[in-house]
Design a protein around this motif. Structure first.
Motif, PDB file in Angstrom:
ATOM      1  N   LEU A  67       1.700 -20.574  45.921  1.00 10.33           N
ATOM      2  CA  LEU A  67       1.697 -21.486  47.065  1.00 10.33           C
ATOM      3  C   LEU A  67       0.347 -22.189  47.195  1.00 10.33           C
ATOM      4  CD1 LEU A  67       3.408 -19.141  49.681  1.00 10.33           C
ATOM      5  CD2 LEU A  67       4.477 -21.029  48.430  1.00 10.33           C
ATOM      6  N   HIS A  68       0.403 -23.453  47.572  1.00  6.21           N
ATOM      7  CA  HIS A  68      -0.826 -24.214  47.827  1.00  6.21           C
ATOM      8  C   HIS A  68      -1.300 -23.888  49.240  1.00  6.21           C
ATOM      9  CE1 HIS A  68      -0.765 -26.709  44.213  1.00  6.21           C
ATOM     10  NE2 HIS A  68       0.556 -26.617  44.322  1.00  6.21           N
ATOM     11  N   ALA A  69      -2.588 -23.620  49.366  1.00  2.00           N
ATOM     12  CA  ALA A  69      -3.151 -23.234  50.663  1.00  2.00           C
ATOM     13  C   ALA A  69      -4.114 -24.291  51.177  1.00  2.00           C
ATOM     14  CB  ALA A  69      -3.889 -21.903  50.527  1.00  2.00           C
ATOM     15  N   ARG A  70      -4.002 -24.562  52.469  1.00  2.00           N
ATOM     16  CA  ARG A  70      -5.005 -25.374  53.157  1.00  2.00           C
ATOM     17  C   ARG A  70      -5.842 -24.384  53.959  1.00  2.00           C
ATOM     18  NH1 ARG A  70      -2.391 -29.609  56.345  1.00  2.00           N
ATOM     19  NH2 ARG A  70      -2.440 -28.187  58.104  1.00  2.00           N
ATOM     20  N   VAL A  71      -7.092 -24.233  53.558  1.00  2.00           N
ATOM     21  CA  VAL A  71      -7.965 -23.211  54.136  1.00  2.00           C
ATOM     22  C   VAL A  71      -8.572 -23.724  55.426  1.00  2.00           C
ATOM     23  CG1 VAL A  71      -9.961 -21.736  53.710  1.00  2.00           C
ATOM     24  CG2 VAL A  71      -8.424 -22.336  51.816  1.00  2.00           C
ATOM     25  N   GLY A  72      -8.429 -22.929  56.479  1.00  2.00           N
ATOM     26  CA  GLY A  72      -8.954 -23.274  57.791  1.00  2.00           C
ATOM     27  C   GLY A  72     -10.273 -22.577  58.074  1.00  2.00           C
ATOM     28  N   GLY A  73     -10.439 -22.182  59.309  1.00  2.00           N
ATOM     29  CA  GLY A  73     -11.686 -21.570  59.749  1.00  2.00           C
ATOM     30  C   GLY A  73     -11.801 -20.093  59.389  1.00  2.00           C
ATOM     31  N   VAL A  74     -13.021 -19.600  59.492  1.00  2.00           N
ATOM     32  CA  VAL A  74     -13.304 -18.198  59.228  1.00  2.00           C
ATOM     33  C   VAL A  74     -12.851 -17.360  60.422  1.00  2.00           C
ATOM     34  CG1 VAL A  74     -15.121 -16.490  58.813  1.00  2.00           C
ATOM     35  CG2 VAL A  74     -15.269 -18.735  57.734  1.00  2.00           C
ATOM     36  N   LEU A  75     -12.007 -16.349  60.147  1.00  2.00           N
ATOM     37  CA  LEU A  75     -11.550 -15.432  61.189  1.00  2.00           C
ATOM     38  C   LEU A  75     -12.498 -14.251  61.346  1.00  2.00           C
ATOM     39  CD1 LEU A  75      -7.741 -15.178  60.363  1.00  2.00           C
ATOM     40  CD2 LEU A  75      -8.789 -16.340  62.309  1.00  2.00           C
ATOM     41  N   ASP A  76     -13.082 -13.812  60.231  1.00  2.00           N
ATOM     42  CA  ASP A  76     -13.923 -12.620  60.260  1.00  2.00           C
ATOM     43  C   ASP A  76     -14.713 -12.524  58.962  1.00  2.00           C
ATOM     44  OD1 ASP A  76     -15.006 -10.221  61.157  1.00  2.00           O
ATOM     45  OD2 ASP A  76     -13.060  -9.291  61.535  1.00  2.00           O
ATOM     46  N   VAL A  77     -15.762 -11.735  59.003  1.00  4.47           N
ATOM     47  CA  VAL A  77     -16.518 -11.353  57.814  1.00  4.47           C
ATOM     48  C   VAL A  77     -16.627  -9.839  57.883  1.00  4.47           C
ATOM     49  CG1 VAL A  77     -18.716 -11.494  56.582  1.00  4.47           C
ATOM     50  CG2 VAL A  77     -17.831 -13.510  57.795  1.00  4.47           C
ATOM     51  N   VAL A  78     -16.129  -9.160  56.842  1.00  4.48           N
ATOM     52  CA  VAL A  78     -16.166  -7.698  56.826  1.00  4.48           C
ATOM     53  C   VAL A  78     -16.946  -7.221  55.606  1.00  4.48           C
ATOM     54  CG1 VAL A  78     -14.069  -7.397  58.179  1.00  4.48           C
ATOM     55  CG2 VAL A  78     -13.906  -7.533  55.705  1.00  4.48           C
ATOM     56  N   SER A  79     -17.555  -6.069  55.746  1.00  6.57           N
ATOM     57  CA  SER A  79     -18.413  -5.541  54.700  1.00  6.57           C
ATOM     58  C   SER A  79     -18.225  -4.033  54.605  1.00  6.57           C
ATOM     59  CB  SER A  79     -19.870  -5.874  55.065  1.00  6.57           C
ATOM     60  OG  SER A  79     -20.762  -5.272  54.180  1.00  6.57           O
ATOM     61  N   ASP A  80     -18.163  -3.527  53.380  1.00  5.11           N
ATOM     62  CA  ASP A  80     -18.078  -2.077  53.186  1.00  5.11           C
ATOM     63  C   ASP A  80     -18.654  -1.715  51.819  1.00  5.11           C
ATOM     64  OD1 ASP A  80     -15.745  -1.848  51.133  1.00  5.11           O
ATOM     65  OD2 ASP A  80     -14.920  -3.112  52.720  1.00  5.11           O
ATOM     66  N   VAL A  81     -18.936  -0.441  51.655  1.00  3.92           N
ATOM     67  CA  VAL A  81     -19.444   0.087  50.388  1.00  3.92           C
ATOM     68  C   VAL A  81     -18.485   1.174  49.933  1.00  3.92           C
ATOM     69  CG1 VAL A  81     -21.345   1.294  49.243  1.00  3.92           C
ATOM     70  CG2 VAL A  81     -21.832  -0.428  51.005  1.00  3.92           C
ATOM     71  N   SER A  82     -18.080   1.113  48.661  1.00  5.52           N
ATOM     72  CA  SER A  82     -17.162   2.116  48.121  1.00  5.52           C
ATOM     73  C   SER A  82     -17.520   2.401  46.669  1.00  5.52           C
ATOM     74  CB  SER A  82     -15.717   1.624  48.221  1.00  5.52           C
ATOM     75  OG  SER A  82     -15.555   0.437  47.473  1.00  5.52           O
ATOM     76  N   ASP A  83     -16.978   3.493  46.155  1.00  7.98           N
ATOM     77  CA  ASP A  83     -17.158   3.838  44.752  1.00  7.98           C
ATOM     78  C   ASP A  83     -15.994   3.265  43.963  1.00  7.98           C
ATOM     79  OD1 ASP A  83     -19.545   5.463  44.977  1.00  7.98           O
ATOM     80  OD2 ASP A  83     -18.284   6.934  46.008  1.00  7.98           O
ATOM     81  N   MET A  84     -16.303   2.590  42.858  1.00 14.23           N
ATOM     82  CA  MET A  84     -15.252   2.031  42.017  1.00 14.23           C
ATOM     83  C   MET A  84     -14.515   3.157  41.304  1.00 14.23           C
ATOM     84  SD  MET A  84     -16.895  -1.513  40.632  1.00 14.23           S
ATOM     85  CE  MET A  84     -15.367  -2.015  39.883  1.00 14.23           C
ATOM     86  N   VAL A  85     -13.237   2.927  41.032  1.00 14.64           N
ATOM     87  CA  VAL A  85     -12.376   3.948  40.461  1.00 14.64           C
ATOM     88  C   VAL A  85     -12.674   4.201  38.984  1.00 14.64           C
ATOM     89  CG1 VAL A  85      -9.972   4.537  39.962  1.00 14.64           C
ATOM     90  CG2 VAL A  85     -10.546   3.415  42.110  1.00 14.64           C
TER      91      VAL A  85
END
Length: 145
Positions: A67-85
């Motif tokens: 699907l073609h997307a028309r990108v709007g405004g930013v809803l949130d910015v989230v950040s986390d740290v995890s160990d890669m599998v």
């Protein structure tokens, strides 16, 4: 004596989109190649070096959903740290969550990529799915009423 390799650190910036339609939200399911198979995500992915996050999201949306997307405004910015599998890496993920409007048409899964299913999910059933942890954390704020 067995020595384990040192864990390295990496940072990744990604863009994801919340597309809504008639009481549903569009989600993608992670494939076996993803490291977290069977979990459900918002469509999107990693921003390439020099790429505008909105352009990244439009590209990823088309790749993962057809699907073609028309990108709007930013809803949130989230950040986390995890160990890669699959490798000894601590990953710091910064995720830009955008509002998205999509073209009409049928969604189709990505072939040979990180996702293997695309589904418009009724808002009231989103939290019944095995969501990736970061999405579960923001679902009550951005996906469900």
């Amino acid at each position: 004596m067995h020595c384990m390799g040192a864990t390295s650190v990496r940072q990744r910036v990604a863009a994801y989109g919340v597309a809504r339609r008639e009481g549903t939200v569009l989600l993608t399911q992670a494939s076996l190649d993803s490291g977290v198979p069977g979990t459900w995500w918002l469509p999107g992915g990693g921003v390439e070096f020099g790429e505008n996050p909105r352009d990244c999201l439009a590209r990823e949306f088309l790749e993962e959903t057809g699907l073609h997307a028309r990108v709007g405004g930013v809803l949130d910015v989230v950040s986390d740290v995890s160990d890669m599998v699959h490798e000894p890496v601590r990953l710091h993920s910064i995720r830009l969550i955008f509002e998205v409007e999509v073209s009409t048409g049928s969604a189709r899964p990505e072939v040979g990529g990180s996702t293997d299913a695309v589904l418009w999910v009724a808002i009231e059933h989103v939290c019944d799915l095995p969501l990736i942890p970061w999405l579960r954390d923001i679902a009550s704020t951005h996906l469900v009423p």
